[in-house]
Design an enzyme around this catalytic site. Structure first.
Site, PDB file in Angstrom:
ATOM      1  N   PRO A  34      93.327 -20.735  33.485  1.00  0.00           N
ATOM      2  CA  PRO A  34      95.085 -21.245  34.093  1.00  0.00           C
ATOM      3  C   PRO A  34      95.772 -20.654  32.345  1.00  0.00           C
ATOM      4  CG  PRO A  34      92.984 -21.991  34.345  1.00  0.00           C
ATOM      5  CD  PRO A  34      92.371 -21.602  33.136  1.00  0.00           C
ATOM      6  N   GLY A  35      95.977 -21.089  31.530  1.00  0.00           N
ATOM      7  CA  GLY A  35      97.080 -21.134  30.409  1.00  0.00           C
ATOM      8  C   GLY A  35      96.592 -19.545  29.134  1.00  0.00           C
ATOM      9  N   SER A  85      98.327 -12.997  30.193  1.00  0.00           N
ATOM     10  CA  SER A  85      98.519 -11.531  29.780  1.00  0.00           C
ATOM     11  C   SER A  85      98.314 -11.643  28.620  1.00  0.00           C
ATOM     12  CB  SER A  85     100.061 -11.320  29.945  1.00  0.00           C
ATOM     13  OG  SER A  85     100.353 -11.075  31.132  1.00  0.00           O
ATOM     14  N   HIS A 134     108.257   0.875  60.739  1.00  0.00           N
ATOM     15  CA  HIS A 134     107.921   1.329  62.129  1.00  0.00           C
ATOM     16  C   HIS A 134     108.768  -0.108  62.213  1.00  0.00           C
ATOM     17  CE1 HIS A 134     104.394   2.865  60.921  1.00  0.00           C
ATOM     18  NE2 HIS A 134     103.608   2.686  61.684  1.00  0.00           N
ATOM     19  N   GLU A 147      94.740  -6.404  36.544  1.00  0.00           N
ATOM     20  CA  GLU A 147      94.155  -5.988  35.313  1.00  0.00           C
ATOM     21  C   GLU A 147      94.673  -5.453  34.207  1.00  0.00           C
ATOM     22  OE1 GLU A 147      91.351  -5.298  35.311  1.00  0.00           O
ATOM     23  OE2 GLU A 147      90.180  -4.194  38.210  1.00  0.00           O
TER      24      GLU A 147
END
Length: 393
Positions: free
Chosen positions: A129-130, A133, A341, A366
């Site tokens: 949670p902390g 990266s 579309h 990742e």
């Protein structure tokens, strides 16, 4: 690690089998899995029968032993069936590879046969949670107590949590502030006491795979559960990410290619202001740009795979460049396919909006694409860096 070198005929046969699996076992059910949030255990079991549970694991324990160049082509094919399922197979493969590469004989023989056969699943637990990266800042602790380690902490955004049989958990064995050098990797079985899971996360995409917190409240594992050497965990995690980044980039290619193919079909069929959309120059330019960007991204992913296969000194940088470029391009192509579309692209019936939602997270996991830029930029500016690494020669 010895890789199997495939001939052109063998490679085409492998990709043909994967393509058939994706077309028959994944694509027809992708919308239902997404809508109902179903984890496709039976389809994954059949993927294991095809050898997709250990694509780049050695053959000794059921792996296929293929090169990374072959691997990225396989994941691109899988993602054309369902990017969310393909991405989970990628994560599972990363776990199997880590055990094959860094595990001892007992760990390999104990876990790999079922993982490579996909009768059991694996999950990778690094993020907290902390600590996203900044992976070296993890606080989950592993305290030695006789012949055991006691693990305490919370892991965040864990794909396969609650379904996996084994969790590779990165935990701090060194003192607080020891950074990357104080991290070790542990094999934690799903039936370990005091291991639990948070509620299912409500996500934008990837609905076909569960994402939860993994909660370790004094989980005890034997000292034999350490993967590699104590203090090697961060290096193990980073080495696995090269392959993980290539795989997720390949999944972006596959999902985007599927969306582009649908867009080409749609503009041929759709008439606006008295003529087919395919005859409008602005549409032609868009299709041309989408195809060009995907081709460039595919070449970069292949280049990253070649770097890993050759153990090139700049492999990490080339994988980072490929991951950043391919996941950005993949999302952009899928999003533009939705735009082509018109209102129909926004409907679930056409499947385009699902691919857009699934591919968006590839720019985050990742290693975020901002972190990929940091990796490349730092290498470019490193005073002692190789001239050939900076120039691409």
């Amino acid at each position: 690690m010895t890789m199997i070198t495939t001939t052109t005929e063998e490679r085409e046969a492998i990709l043909g089998a994967v393509r058939e699996f994706a077309e028959t076992e994944l694509a027809p059910f992708a919308s239902e899995l997404d809508e109902k949030h179903i984890f496709p255990r039976e389809a994954l079991n059949r993927a294991g029968e095809l050898g997709l549970g250990g694509v780049y694991v050695r053959e000794e324990f059921g792996g296929t032993g293929l090169s990374r160049a072959d691997t990225v082509a396989i994941f691109e094919e899988l993602a054309q069936g369902d990017p969310a399922v393909a991405a989970y197979i990628s994560i599972h493969n990363m776990v199997a590879w880590m055990i094959d590469t860094y595990g001892d004989e007992a760990q390999r023989s104990g876990w790999l046969p079922e993982l490579t056969g996909m009768t059991q699943f694996g999950s990778y637990c690094l993020t907290e949670p902390g600590a996203g990266s900044d992976a070296a800042a993890i606080t989950t602790s592993a305290v030695r107590d006789g012949d055991e380690y006691v693990l305490t902490g919370v892991k965040q955004f864990i794909s396969g949590a609650g379904e996996a049989a084994v969790y590779i958990v990165m935990a701090r064995t060194g003192a607080a502030g020891s950074g990357a050098r104080g991290i070790s990797a542990f094999l934690v079985p799903a039936d370990a006491g005091d291991l639990s899971f948070g509620a299912l996360e409500k996500k934008m995409g990837w609905h076909a795979q569960p994402t939860r917190q993994v909660i370790l409240d004094g989980v005890r594992v034997p000292a034999s559960a350490v993967l590699g050497d104590e203090g090697q965990g961060f290096a193990i995690a980073m080495s696995a990410l090269n392959g993980g980044r290539l795989n997720i980039a390949a999944c972006s290619l596959g999902g985007a290619q599927w969306a582009l193919d649908r867009a080409v079909q749609y503009v041929h069929e759709r008439v606006a202001f008295g003529e087919p959309l395919a005859e409008k120059q602005s549409i032609l330019f868009q299709i041309a740009d989408m195809r060009t960007e995907l081709h460039a991204a595919r070449l970069m992913v292949r280049d990253g795979a070649q770097a890993v296969d050759e153990q090139a000194p700049d492999a990490t940088m080339r994988c980072a460049m490929a991951k950043r470029f391919a996941t950005d391009a993949g999302f952009d192509v899928a999003n533009r396919a939705l735009q082509l579309h018109g209102g129909y692209g926004y409907l679930q019936d056409y499947g385009i909006e699902k691919v857009v939602r699934d591919l968006r997270v590839h720019q985050i996991l990742e290693g975020t694409n901002e972190i990929m830029r940091l990796i490349v930029g730092r290498e470019m500016l490193r005073p002692a860096g190789s001239v050939s690494m900076r120039s691409g020669s």
